[in-house]
Design a protein around this motif. Structure first.
Motif, PDB file in Angstrom:
ATOM      1  N   VAL A  12       0.834  -1.202   0.000  1.00 32.69           N
ATOM      2  CA  VAL A  12       0.000   0.000   0.000  1.00 32.69           C
ATOM      3  C   VAL A  12       0.868   1.251   0.000  1.00 32.69           C
ATOM      4  O   VAL A  12       0.622   2.206  -0.772  1.00 32.69           O
ATOM      5  N   MET A  13       1.890   1.289   0.856  1.00 29.08           N
ATOM      6  CA  MET A  13       2.771   2.455   0.901  1.00 29.08           C
ATOM      7  C   MET A  13       3.527   2.619  -0.404  1.00 29.08           C
ATOM      8  O   MET A  13       3.725   3.744  -0.889  1.00 29.08           O
ATOM      9  N   ALA A  73       2.456   1.699  -3.361  1.00 30.23           N
ATOM     10  CA  ALA A  73       1.499   2.214  -4.351  1.00 30.23           C
ATOM     11  C   ALA A  73       1.251   3.699  -4.170  1.00 30.23           C
ATOM     12  O   ALA A  73       0.968   4.428  -5.138  1.00 30.23           O
ATOM     13  N   ALA A  74       1.363   4.183  -2.933  1.00 32.03           N
ATOM     14  CA  ALA A  74       1.164   5.605  -2.646  1.00 32.03           C
ATOM     15  C   ALA A  74       2.440   6.417  -2.848  1.00 32.03           C
ATOM     16  O   ALA A  74       2.442   7.635  -2.604  1.00 32.03           O
ATOM     17  N   GLY A  75       3.507   5.753  -3.275  1.00 27.62           N
ATOM     18  CA  GLY A  75       4.761   6.457  -3.528  1.00 27.62           C
ATOM     19  C   GLY A  75       5.506   6.850  -2.278  1.00 27.62           C
ATOM     20  O   GLY A  75       6.289   7.802  -2.290  1.00 27.62           O
ATOM     21  N   THR A  76       5.302   6.111  -1.205  1.00 33.46           N
ATOM     22  CA  THR A  76       6.001   6.423   0.035  1.00 33.46           C
ATOM     23  C   THR A  76       6.501   5.139   0.665  1.00 33.46           C
ATOM     24  O   THR A  76       6.403   4.055   0.087  1.00 33.46           O
ATOM     25  N   SER A  77       7.029   5.239   1.879  1.00 33.94           N
ATOM     26  CA  SER A  77       7.553   4.070   2.580  1.00 33.94           C
ATOM     27  C   SER A  77       7.525   4.354   4.080  1.00 33.94           C
ATOM     28  O   SER A  77       7.305   5.497   4.518  1.00 33.94           O
TER      29      SER A  77
END
Length: 516
Positions: free
Chosen positions: A396-397, A399-403
């Motif tokens: 999910v992270m 896909a949202a472009g984060t980590s």
């Protein structure tokens, strides 16, 4: 003298469709990751890797069918169920993301990336083949409840959970398929009893999917572009060329090799519990040799005993299903038929079968476990739950472009996401599940010295980052914290042993002496 027969029974149809589809899904997933995520050219994936992948599964299936035929001959039984064969699903993702992707991104050389992957696979195979000489001993040392409980976590979380989620994305198809499973495979009085249940599920699910508009003729037309003839070829030279350069990437091979080793032990124990007592050494050696052959033919993904023996046996499967599945897995990449098959038969019609296998696998441990040991089942589930949740959270992270590193643990904690705990509990789930199962069961049945040994093994595994750590390495990150914790657990077990010993001596001294 009994003749060896390879029989096809009514239950083999259902087991064949279920096992074949699961393996086919892994094959298509592997090809999709390599082509669309990593960027490996299609001609290499379709023409080299996939055919060798199918060959490795076929060879393992032949081994398993032969073992089952030998058992049937020696025992005179007609209810022998062959072990299921398939690729190691975790290895598909590990090899792809930890080996092939970083090498290809650095070098843009697909051949070189695959060479490194072949060496990685060979090391995996060596662990299985070499460990075959210790497998029977380890299987007897680890309590059956622990092995079956670990397998139940694998069955529920890795095999059944995602298919159940897929089922709820297409309820107009999957709900009817699930109901048919409940009636025919769990229930006492099947519906449409003259039709093999596996075939009934596919017919009903496929018809409902086409009626619901979930399948399209355009997909069938598009899938035909993958047709072709792709015979496997020998790639020993690629393996040898990768040897000098593979060492930095082999760190992940050891823990995953151990994990696959445990998978095999658990699945063999599951077969024993179901009444099919296969020789551990022969089965694990067959897996190692099949993986080595696939490696030398160009496939970087090892094969293993697939989960679900108890489920296939519950369907009434015999020997033919695993051999038929292996043959299909060889023919599909040989002629490029995978996408075409899934364009006709929807996944929503098939995934409920995997839910059934996961439930039966978990139910087996409930039947086989003494009442006092039942808590062990749930203890063994926690690492698998964390592993599944960690995968979802990371996806999910991503896909949202984060980590998690960008967001920070404090922010995640404030939202009720204990990410550090997920990382620690979820990484190394196969070994962590078995380890905590051993700690729990030896505490429950009062075997403190065996518990102390289990905890000491946990300290050793933690020291090298095999469990509770996102990467392998000596004393990396928080590893020392877990080493200390496990040593403390081991110390308490040792203390318990001495207290028990003292109490036993005291009780003996206080016993009245017998007079004549």
């Amino acid at each position: 003298m009994n003749r060896i027969k390879l029989e096809w029974k009514r239950g083999d149809w259902a087991a064949y469709f279920g096992l074949m589809t699961n393996n086919l899904t892994n094959l298509l997933t592997m090809m999709g990751l390599l082509i669309f995520v990593v960027g490996i050219p299609k001609e290499i994936v379709y023409g080299r890797i996939a055919p060798a992948f199918g060959l490795a599964v076929l060879v393992a299936s032949i081994f398993y069918a032969w073992f089952a035929m030998q058992m049937a001959k020696q025992t005179g039984r007609t209810d022998v169920t062959a072990l299921p064969s398939g690729p190691s699903a975790p290895s598909i993702f590990t090899v792809t993301f930890l080996v092939l992707m970083p090498v290809y991104q650095q070098t843009r050389d697909a051949d070189f990336a695959i060479q490194i992957g072949l060496v990685w696979c060979f090391v995996e195979a060596l662990i299985l083949a070499g460990g075959s000489f210790l497998g029977e001993t380890i299987r007897k040392m680890i309590p059956r409840t622990v092995l079956l409980s670990c397998l139940s976590g694998l069955g529920l979380l890795l095999l059944a959970m995602n298919p159940m989620l897929q089922a709820f994305e297409a309820p107009t198809v999957s709900f009817i398929v699930l109901l048919l499973i409940f009636i025919n495979w769990f229930g006492k009085k099947p519906i449409f009893a003259r039709i093999p249940t596996g075939l009934l599920l596919l017919i009903a699910g496929t018809a409902l999917a086409w009626i619901s508009g979930l399948q399209s003729p355009e997909a069938i037309k598009a899938s035909m572009s993958s047709f072709g003839f792709n015979p496997p070829e020998v790639h020993v030279d690629s393996f040898l060329q990768g040897l000098p350069h593979a060492l930095p990437y082999l760190a992940s091979a050891v823990p995953l090799g151990l994990a696959n080793y445990i998978f095999d032990l658990e699945n063999i124990e599951s077969a024993h519990a179901a009444g099919d007592e296969y020789n551990t050494r022969k089965v694990m050696l067959a897996n190692g040799l099949s993986s080595m052959l696939g490696c030398l033919m160009g496939n970087p993904f090892p094969v293993t005993v697939y989960v679900g023996h108890a489920g296939w046996k519950a369907m009434g499967a015999s020997i033919g299903y695993t051999l038929a599945s292996g043959v299909t897995m060889f023919l599909v990449p040989l002629f490029g038929l995978g996408a075409f098959m899934l364009a006709i038969i929807p996944m929503t019609a098939i995934v409920p079968i995997l839910v059934f296998i996961g439930v039966v696998t978990a139910n087996q441990v409930v039947r086989e476990t003494p009442k006092i040991e039942v808590p062990v089942i749930f203890i063994c589930l926690f690492p698998w739950i964390a592993n599944w949740a960690l995968t979802i959270v990371n996806s999910v992270m991503g896909a949202a472009g984060t980590s998690a590193a960008k967001l920070g643990s404090d922010l995640l904690h404030s939202k009720g996401v204990y990410y550090d705990g997920l990382v620690h509990l979820g990484n190394g789930a196969p070994l962590a599940s078995m380890l905590w199962g051993c700690i729990a069961i030896f505490a429950i049945i009062n075997k403190p010295l065996r518990g102390a040994v289990a905890a000491a093994c946990g300290a050793l595994l933690s020291l090298f980052g095999v469990i509770h750590s996102p990467m392998v390495g000596i004393a990396e990150g928080t590893s020392l914290m877990f080493v200390l914790a496990y040593l403390m657990v081991s110390g308490v077990f040792v203390l318990k042993h001495f207290l028990d010993s003292r109490e036993a001596v005291t009780d003996t001294a206080q016993e009245p002496t017998k007079t004549t």
